[in-house]
Design a protein around this motif. Structure first.
Motif, PDB file in Angstrom:
ATOM      1  N   SER A 175      -3.166  -2.724   8.829  1.00 16.67           N
ATOM      2  CA  SER A 175      -2.691  -3.986   9.392  1.00 16.67           C
ATOM      3  C   SER A 175      -1.865  -4.714   8.345  1.00 16.67           C
ATOM      4  CB  SER A 175      -3.871  -4.866   9.841  1.00 16.67           C
ATOM      5  OG  SER A 175      -3.443  -6.174  10.153  1.00 16.67           O
ATOM      6  N   VAL A 176      -0.589  -4.935   8.652  1.00 20.88           N
ATOM      7  CA  VAL A 176       0.276  -5.649   7.707  1.00 20.88           C
ATOM      8  C   VAL A 176      -0.151  -7.109   7.612  1.00 20.88           C
ATOM      9  CG1 VAL A 176       2.631  -6.326   7.163  1.00 20.88           C
ATOM     10  CG2 VAL A 176       2.188  -4.077   8.136  1.00 20.88           C
ATOM     11  N   THR A 177      -0.284  -7.776   8.761  1.00 20.04           N
ATOM     12  CA  THR A 177      -0.674  -9.189   8.735  1.00 20.04           C
ATOM     13  C   THR A 177      -2.071  -9.367   8.168  1.00 20.04           C
ATOM     14  OG1 THR A 177      -1.423  -9.063  11.039  1.00 20.04           O
ATOM     15  CG2 THR A 177       0.821  -9.850  10.648  1.00 20.04           C
ATOM     16  N   GLY A 178      -2.955  -8.413   8.449  1.00 21.25           N
ATOM     17  CA  GLY A 178      -4.300  -8.483   7.878  1.00 21.25           C
ATOM     18  C   GLY A 178      -4.273  -8.374   6.366  1.00 21.25           C
ATOM     19  N   THR A 179      -3.501  -7.412   5.855  1.00 16.58           N
ATOM     20  CA  THR A 179      -3.384  -7.235   4.409  1.00 16.58           C
ATOM     21  C   THR A 179      -2.820  -8.484   3.752  1.00 16.58           C
ATOM     22  OG1 THR A 179      -3.072  -4.833   4.648  1.00 16.58           O
ATOM     23  CG2 THR A 179      -2.332  -5.840   2.592  1.00 16.58           C
ATOM     24  N   GLU A 203       3.770  -1.736   3.186  1.00 15.10           N
ATOM     25  CA  GLU A 203       5.136  -2.161   3.465  1.00 15.10           C
ATOM     26  C   GLU A 203       5.776  -2.869   2.277  1.00 15.10           C
ATOM     27  OE1 GLU A 203       4.083  -0.913   7.436  1.00 15.10           O
ATOM     28  OE2 GLU A 203       3.022  -1.632   5.690  1.00 15.10           O
ATOM     29  N   PRO A 204       7.098  -2.744   2.107  1.00 17.58           N
ATOM     30  CA  PRO A 204       7.789  -3.432   1.006  1.00 17.58           C
ATOM     31  C   PRO A 204       7.569  -4.938   1.019  1.00 17.58           C
ATOM     32  CG  PRO A 204       9.238  -1.812   2.021  1.00 17.58           C
ATOM     33  CD  PRO A 204       8.012  -1.883   2.884  1.00 17.58           C
ATOM     34  N   GLU A 205       7.411  -5.520   2.214  1.00 20.54           N
ATOM     35  CA  GLU A 205       7.187  -6.963   2.302  1.00 20.54           C
ATOM     36  C   GLU A 205       5.846  -7.359   1.702  1.00 20.54           C
ATOM     37  OE1 GLU A 205      10.084  -5.583   5.289  1.00 20.54           O
ATOM     38  OE2 GLU A 205       8.031  -4.979   4.844  1.00 20.54           O
ATOM     39  N   VAL A 206       4.847  -6.489   1.815  1.00 20.23           N
ATOM     40  CA  VAL A 206       3.537  -6.747   1.197  1.00 20.23           C
ATOM     41  C   VAL A 206       3.687  -6.759  -0.322  1.00 20.23           C
ATOM     42  CG1 VAL A 206       1.188  -5.892   0.892  1.00 20.23           C
ATOM     43  CG2 VAL A 206       2.287  -5.730   3.136  1.00 20.23           C
ATOM     44  N   LYS A 207       4.361  -5.758  -0.848  1.00 16.38           N
ATOM     45  CA  LYS A 207       4.557  -5.663  -2.297  1.00 16.38           C
ATOM     46  C   LYS A 207       5.347  -6.850  -2.821  1.00 16.38           C
ATOM     47  CE  LYS A 207       6.213  -2.436  -5.844  1.00 16.38           C
ATOM     48  NZ  LYS A 207       6.822  -1.089  -6.078  1.00 16.38           N
ATOM     49  N   ALA A 208       6.400  -7.242  -2.087  1.00 13.36           N
ATOM     50  CA  ALA A 208       7.235  -8.364  -2.529  1.00 13.36           C
ATOM     51  C   ALA A 208       6.458  -9.675  -2.506  1.00 13.36           C
ATOM     52  CB  ALA A 208       8.471  -8.465  -1.637  1.00 13.36           C
ATOM     53  N   LEU A 209       5.601  -9.858  -1.501  1.00 16.25           N
ATOM     54  CA  LEU A 209       4.761 -11.063  -1.452  1.00 16.25           C
ATOM     55  C   LEU A 209       3.835 -11.112  -2.659  1.00 16.25           C
ATOM     56  CD1 LEU A 209       3.545 -13.570  -0.045  1.00 16.25           C
ATOM     57  CD2 LEU A 209       2.065 -11.997   1.244  1.00 16.25           C
ATOM     58  N   ALA A 210       3.194  -9.981  -2.971  1.00 17.69           N
ATOM     59  CA  ALA A 210       2.279  -9.925  -4.116  1.00 17.69           C
ATOM     60  C   ALA A 210       3.011 -10.204  -5.426  1.00 17.69           C
ATOM     61  CB  ALA A 210       1.592  -8.566  -4.164  1.00 17.69           C
ATOM     62  N   GLN A 211       4.223  -9.701  -5.564  1.00 17.06           N
ATOM     63  CA  GLN A 211       4.994  -9.947  -6.780  1.00 17.06           C
ATOM     64  C   GLN A 211       5.276 -11.432  -6.955  1.00 17.06           C
ATOM     65  OE1 GLN A 211       8.312  -7.298  -6.013  1.00 17.06           O
ATOM     66  NE2 GLN A 211       7.421  -5.640  -7.242  1.00 17.06           N
ATOM     67  N   PHE A 212       5.602 -12.117  -5.865  1.00 14.46           N
ATOM     68  CA  PHE A 212       5.856 -13.557  -5.943  1.00 14.46           C
ATOM     69  C   PHE A 212       4.580 -14.317  -6.298  1.00 14.46           C
ATOM     70  CE2 PHE A 212       6.641 -17.687  -3.522  1.00 14.46           C
ATOM     71  CZ  PHE A 212       7.360 -18.259  -4.562  1.00 14.46           C
ATOM     72  N   LEU A 213       3.459 -13.932  -5.707  1.00 11.14           N
ATOM     73  CA  LEU A 213       2.186 -14.586  -6.025  1.00 11.14           C
ATOM     74  C   LEU A 213       1.820 -14.362  -7.490  1.00 11.14           C
ATOM     75  CD1 LEU A 213       0.100 -13.757  -2.819  1.00 11.14           C
ATOM     76  CD2 LEU A 213       1.227 -15.920  -3.388  1.00 11.14           C
ATOM     77  N   ASN A 214       2.061 -13.167  -7.999  1.00  9.07           N
ATOM     78  CA  ASN A 214       1.776 -12.894  -9.412  1.00  9.07           C
ATOM     79  C   ASN A 214       2.647 -13.739 -10.342  1.00  9.07           C
ATOM     80  OD1 ASN A 214      -0.285 -11.048  -9.015  1.00  9.07           O
ATOM     81  ND2 ASN A 214       1.045  -9.254  -9.100  1.00  9.07           N
ATOM     82  N   LYS A 215       3.892 -13.959  -9.969  1.00  9.36           N
ATOM     83  CA  LYS A 215       4.766 -14.838 -10.759  1.00  9.36           C
ATOM     84  C   LYS A 215       4.196 -16.257 -10.821  1.00  9.36           C
ATOM     85  CE  LYS A 215       9.168 -14.963 -10.103  1.00  9.36           C
ATOM     86  NZ  LYS A 215      10.495 -15.005  -9.438  1.00  9.36           N
ATOM     87  N   ARG A 216       3.415 -16.598  -9.831  1.00 11.72           N
ATOM     88  CA  ARG A 216       2.872 -17.955  -9.740  1.00 11.72           C
ATOM     89  C   ARG A 216       1.455 -18.059 -10.316  1.00 11.72           C
ATOM     90  NH1 ARG A 216       3.498 -19.033  -3.555  1.00 11.72           N
ATOM     91  NH2 ARG A 216       2.433 -20.972  -4.136  1.00 11.72           N
ATOM     92  N   GLY A 217       0.959 -16.978 -10.890  1.00 13.51           N
ATOM     93  CA  GLY A 217      -0.346 -17.027 -11.537  1.00 13.51           C
ATOM     94  C   GLY A 217      -1.430 -16.218 -10.883  1.00 13.51           C
ATOM     95  N   ALA A 218      -1.135 -15.550  -9.769  1.00 10.70           N
ATOM     96  CA  ALA A 218      -2.131 -14.681  -9.138  1.00 10.70           C
ATOM     97  C   ALA A 218      -2.325 -13.422  -9.978  1.00 10.70           C
ATOM     98  CB  ALA A 218      -1.705 -14.317  -7.727  1.00 10.70           C
ATOM     99  N   ARG A 219      -3.442 -12.735  -9.728  1.00 11.73           N
ATOM    100  CA  ARG A 219      -3.751 -11.504 -10.472  1.00 11.73           C
ATOM    101  C   ARG A 219      -4.009 -10.394  -9.464  1.00 11.73           C
ATOM    102  NH1 ARG A 219      -8.158 -14.460 -14.271  1.00 11.73           N
ATOM    103  NH2 ARG A 219      -8.566 -15.397 -12.231  1.00 11.73           N
ATOM    104  N   ILE A 220      -2.914  -9.794  -9.019  1.00  8.14           N
ATOM    105  CA  ILE A 220      -2.949  -8.778  -7.965  1.00  8.14           C
ATOM    106  C   ILE A 220      -2.456  -7.461  -8.530  1.00  8.14           C
ATOM    107  CG2 ILE A 220      -2.091  -8.138  -5.675  1.00  8.14           C
ATOM    108  CD1 ILE A 220      -1.522 -11.173  -5.254  1.00  8.14           C
ATOM    109  N   LYS A 221      -3.238  -6.418  -8.312  1.00  7.28           N
ATOM    110  CA  LYS A 221      -2.850  -5.069  -8.739  1.00  7.28           C
ATOM    111  C   LYS A 221      -2.905  -4.124  -7.535  1.00  7.28           C
ATOM    112  CE  LYS A 221      -4.625  -5.552 -13.485  1.00  7.28           C
ATOM    113  NZ  LYS A 221      -5.559  -4.988 -14.499  1.00  7.28           N
TER     114      LYS A 221
END
Length: 422
Positions: free
Chosen positions: A165-169, A191-209
């Motif tokens: 699930s993209v929206t679930g993820t 999906e690339p949109e999931v990865k791009a969202l995580a990259q933006f959150l990480n730039k803002r201080g999130a810790r996503i791997k």
């Protein structure tokens, strides 16, 4: 009622630029709630769905500044409501993407069952189950939901999706970014949109791997910063324009795109005999004197497979290909009903069951009066009309304008005979 008037059988030529990804913009906007500092988002497509998401953001108390045509500054600090307005949520399924950020920052969210395209029931139980595992209490009525964290914030959890699930993820990803503890998402969307969202959150201080893989790990942060980002190119629009060029046997150069997001799709087009050249940021489609060939089996699959959002446009192209093709839509039920309209235009398509169709090609298409049932079927019918002999009228074009920015002007610029009437 607004409609498109199209005269088909015109050869197209020139360059057509890809807009920012709809499915990225619709997630970046809610993510601004996660911080009291502003977020600047560039390359936002000016489409109906984006306008609705910005309206919801403002209805929750957020402030929106339009800096330029495609750049917006979102102020999450002023958000003061956790209730998504029913009259807006009913218009747009993506309204559910506000839930994760609201839970992360305020510990609660209220919303009606979301609306959007009519392509199967598209249940939301997958991410509701995930929120429950994160310590969220869920109260339901016949038409609405109230979610409230049992503690101040969502709690880290080990969450296994029973199906992709993209929206679930993305929803759980945003909630987990400010949760207490560590969250693991297993069988996540890639999906690339999931990865791009995580990259933006990480730039803002999130810790996503692990974003972009099936196993994502998120260590919750106490707060996130603001930030600046750009919407990635819309891969669905890229593929749609390639199909348009091939179906009309035209010379089109598709610019401002990222072809690497569509490797399986390009494989299908090459097997059909489409004359294409893939460069780093553009795709060149040239006419061919050879007949396009059918594909014995087309199986729709989550990323990196063949995207369900390209299934309907590809089906139009298969009606113009020699031989018998089988298309298997594995993700959504009810997403093949548009084929009745194609048959009325001259296609020879047999529906085997709600998930499979058989296409006998090549068949000439003829203009007619048709209606757009949803975003992707709508753009497929538009391609069919541009391919067909004669005049076509497409109504319910709101569905097409929901997903494709200034589509009439962009198509006219490459030679299409199309206009919108009110």
């Amino acid at each position: 009622m607004a409609k498109f008037i199209i005269h088909g059988k015109k050869t197209l030529s020139g360059k057509i630029a890809v807009a920012g990804a709809k499915n990225h913009a619709l997630k970046l906007i809610p993510s601004a709630i996660l911080s009291e500092q502003p977020c600047v988002i560039k390359n936002i497509p000016l489409i109906e769905d984006v306008k609705l998401m910005l309206e919801i953001f403002e209805a929750l108390g957020g402030k929106v500044d339009q800096i330029s045509d495609h750049t917006f500054r979102l102020h999450g600090k002023t958000v003061n409501s956790t209730t998504i307005p029913e009259h807006l949520a009913k218009k747009l399924r993506a309204s559910i993407m506000f839930i994760g950020p609201l839970l992360a920052r305020f510990g609660e969210a209220r919303f009606p069952h979301p609306g959007g395209c009519v392509i199967g029931k598209r249940p939301i139980d997958i991410f509701l189950d995930g929120f429950e595992q994160m310590g969220v209490n869920i109260e339901t009525t016949d038409s609405s939901y109230r979610l409230r964290c049992k503690k101040k914030r969502p709690q880290g959890a080990h969450i296994i999706f029973r199906r992709i699930s993209v929206t679930g993820t993305e929803n759980l990803l945003m909630a987990a970014s400010m949760a207490e503890g560590t969250t693991e998402l297993i069988f996540s969307a890639m999906e690339p949109e999931v990865k791009a969202l995580a990259q933006f959150l990480n730039k803002r201080g999130a810790r996503i791997k692990g974003a972009g893989t099936t196993h994502i790990t998120i260590e919750g942060a106490s707060k996130l910063r603001g930030g600046e980002t750009s919407c990635i190119p819309d891969r669905i629009e890229t593929g749609t324009f390639a199909i348009l060029a091939a179906a009309t046997n035209s010379a089109l150069t598709i610019t401002n795109c990222d072809p690497s997001m569509l490797e399986v799709f390009w494989l299908h087009l090459k097997k059909m005999g489409v004359n294409l050249t893939i460069n780093e940021r553009e795709v060149v489609i040239k006419p061919t004197k050879k007949r396009l060939q059918a594909l014995s089996e087309v199986i729709i699959h989550e990323y990196p497979g063949l995207a369900t959002d390209l299934q309907a446009p590809l089906t139009v192209l298969l009606t113009q290909s020699q031989g018998i093709s089988l298309v298997h839509e594995t993700i959504y039920e009810g997403r093949l009903l548009y084929t009745d309209s194609l048959n009325k235009m001259g296609a020879n398509i047999i529906m085997c069951d709600p998930h499979r169709i058989v296409i006998q090609g090549k068949t000439p298409l003829f203009g007619g009066k048709i209606s757009s049932p949803d975003i992707r079927a709508g753009i497929a019918l538009l391609i069919a009309a541009l391919t067909a002999q004669g005049k076509s009228e497409i109504d319910n074009i709101y569905q097409i304008n929901r997903g494709y920015q200034n589509i009439v002007e962009r198509l006219r610029a490459v030679g299409a005979d199309i206009r919108q009437t009110e």
